[in-house]
Design a protein around this motif. Structure first.
Motif, mmCIF file in Angstrom:
data_model
loop_
_atom_site.group_PDB
_atom_site.id
_atom_site.type_symbol
_atom_site.label_atom_id
_atom_site.label_comp_id
_atom_site.label_asym_id
_atom_site.label_seq_id
_atom_site.Cartn_x
_atom_site.Cartn_y
_atom_site.Cartn_z
ATOM 1 N N ALA A 149 3.113 6.494 -7.041
ATOM 2 C CA ALA A 149 2.239 7.376 -7.817
ATOM 3 C C ALA A 149 2.662 8.834 -7.668
ATOM 4 C CB ALA A 149 0.794 7.186 -7.373
ATOM 5 N N ARG A 150 3.120 9.197 -6.483
ATOM 6 C CA ARG A 150 3.583 10.578 -6.268
ATOM 7 C C ARG A 150 4.877 10.864 -7.016
ATOM 8 N NH1 ARG A 150 7.385 12.639 -2.993
ATOM 9 N NH2 ARG A 150 7.668 10.624 -1.939
ATOM 10 N N SER A 178 0.829 -1.214 0.000
ATOM 11 C CA SER A 178 0.000 0.000 0.000
ATOM 12 C C SER A 178 0.861 1.261 0.000
ATOM 13 C CB SER A 178 -0.928 -0.005 1.210
ATOM 14 O OG SER A 178 -0.168 -0.040 2.421
ATOM 15 N N THR A 179 1.928 1.258 0.783
ATOM 16 C CA THR A 179 2.818 2.418 0.806
ATOM 17 C C THR A 179 3.510 2.585 -0.535
ATOM 18 O OG1 THR A 179 3.211 2.070 3.168
ATOM 19 C CG2 THR A 179 4.756 3.491 2.014
ATOM 20 N N ALA A 210 2.329 1.747 -3.485
ATOM 21 C CA ALA A 210 1.358 2.277 -4.452
ATOM 22 C C ALA A 210 1.196 3.782 -4.291
ATOM 23 C CB ALA A 210 0.021 1.561 -4.287
ATOM 24 N N THR A 211 1.130 4.244 -3.052
ATOM 25 C CA THR A 211 0.935 5.682 -2.815
ATOM 26 C C THR A 211 2.161 6.482 -3.212
ATOM 27 O OG1 THR A 211 -0.572 5.164 -0.980
ATOM 28 C CG2 THR A 211 0.351 7.388 -1.070
ATOM 29 N N GLU A 212 3.331 6.060 -2.744
ATOM 30 C CA GLU A 212 4.539 6.849 -2.975
ATOM 31 C C GLU A 212 5.011 6.770 -4.426
ATOM 32 O OE1 GLU A 212 7.676 6.410 -0.209
ATOM 33 O OE2 GLU A 212 6.374 6.423 1.562
#
Length: 370
Positions: free
Chosen positions: A255-256, A248-249, A251-253
């Protein structure tokens, strides 16, 4: 305004496929574009992955043309990029964007095949629904009551066997916080990447914008430039600098940070810095070197284009490359180190030894023997 597009620096198969995609896309754009020669066109598509593509780019760039790079690479020094493989949709989107930048906004027309179903659905929605007579109620018949089944005789209670005392589960060792061998203490970022010391997905500490590395997929997410990472290649990193990242981390980072980039780019950069202006010890400075395929040159190192252009012409000594390209010998050595490590360059191969017994077996050998 007349919008013209040219094609050059590619094989006939690619050119034919581009022409077919152009005619399909241009029809949806109202026929606003025209095909022209590369000398007359304002925009020219060049296959940068072909042998002669970079040469064509250099010529067109000097002539002031707007160049579209057809390439599988995610970055390019050209004005525009058309990803490979391409189709009519991707080419149409590119033509529309280029026209918009030129002050000619174009609306994409919907394909005719899609217009008919839409009109049919609209007409059908406007027609009144046919009246349906109400159905007469139907009385449900009462269900037959089944006779109760006789109760089964009770089974004798089973005799419990003596069970052994449950064994205590063995303690499970927790995974190490860092997915690297404990025997390895430290090294530069190149040491960690090139020697398969890392596994899985990790984050490198103390990177201002963030740096995520996926060792299994051989990609990374991080700054678009390479020079901000130079300190991590020149210094020493302990295993604690690499922190595991969960899904999950990640995927978030990621994308950023933007699109994934090949890990070979970091390996290339590490080898560029490792020699510090000298050829790596495992390479012979008295041998000749050449490019075997065109590298993805970096905007941060504009002189590399000139070095690569010279090395594409054939094998040469480092001093000869430096003189022909007008670049210092130290920069040439660093460039050769980086491209030897990533497979874009190689040393000139020694000619195969000639067997004296077979040297006179040809036509000229027989003529000499008379």
């Amino acid at each position: 305004m007349r919008l013209t597009l040219g094609l050059t620096g590619m094989d006939p198969t690619t050119e034919s496929a581009l022409q077919a995609a152009f005619h399909s896309a241009n029809g949806r754009l109202g026929g606003r574009w025209e095909l022209a020669s590369d000398a007359e066109a304002d925009y020219v598509i060049v296959d940068m992955d072909s042998m002669y593509g970079p040469m064509s780019w250099l010529r067109l760039h000097a002539a002031g043309k707007s160049v579209v790079a057809l390439t599988t690479a995610q970055r390019t020094q050209a004005d525009f990029r058309l990803g490979q493989p391409f189709d009519a949709n991707s080419l149409g989107n590119l033509l529309r964007d280029m026209a918009s930048q030129a002050g000619v906004p174009i609306e994409v027309a919907a394909p005719a095949a899609e217009a008919a179903p839409v009109a049919a659905r609209t007409a059908a929605a406007m027609e009144p629904a046919p009246s349906v007579p109400p159905a007469s109620p139907v009385m449900a018949e009462p269900a037959a009551v089944a006779a109760p089944a006789p109760a089964p005789a009770p089974a004798p209670a089973p005799v419990e066997a003596a069970q052994p005392a449950p064994s205590q589960p063995e303690p499970v060792a927790e995974a190490a916080p860092v997915p690297v061998p404990t025997a390895i203490a430290e090294g530069s970022l190149l040491d960690w990447l090139a020697n398969d010391r890392l596994r899985g997905r990790v984050r490198l500490r103390n990177v201002a914008d963030g740096l995520l590395i996926d060792l299994d997929q051989r990609v990374y997410h991080g700054p678009s430039g390479l020079k901000p990472l130079a300190a991590h290649f020149e210094g020493r990193l302990e295993s604690s600098e690499f922190v595991p990242v969960d899904a999950s981390t990640w995927a978030t980072e990621s994308a950023r940070l933007g699109a994934a980039m090949p890990l070979a780019r970091l390996v290339w950069f590490g080898n560029l810095l490792a020699g510090k202006g000298a050829l790596a010890p495992e390479h012979d400075p008295h041998r000749r070197y050449l490019m075997v395929k065109w590298p993805q040159t970096e905007r941060e190192y504009p002189k590399h284009f000139r070095i690569a252009t010279v090395m594409m012409k054939g094998p040469a000594l480092l001093a000869e490359i430096a003189e022909a390209s007008g670049v210092s010998l130290a920069e040439v050595a660093d460039f050769v180190n980086a491209n030897l490590a990533t497979g874009f360059a190689e040393v000139e191969r020694e000619p195969e030894p000639v067997d004296p017994a077979k040297s006179g077996s040809g036509l000229f050998g027989r003529l000499r023997g008379r």
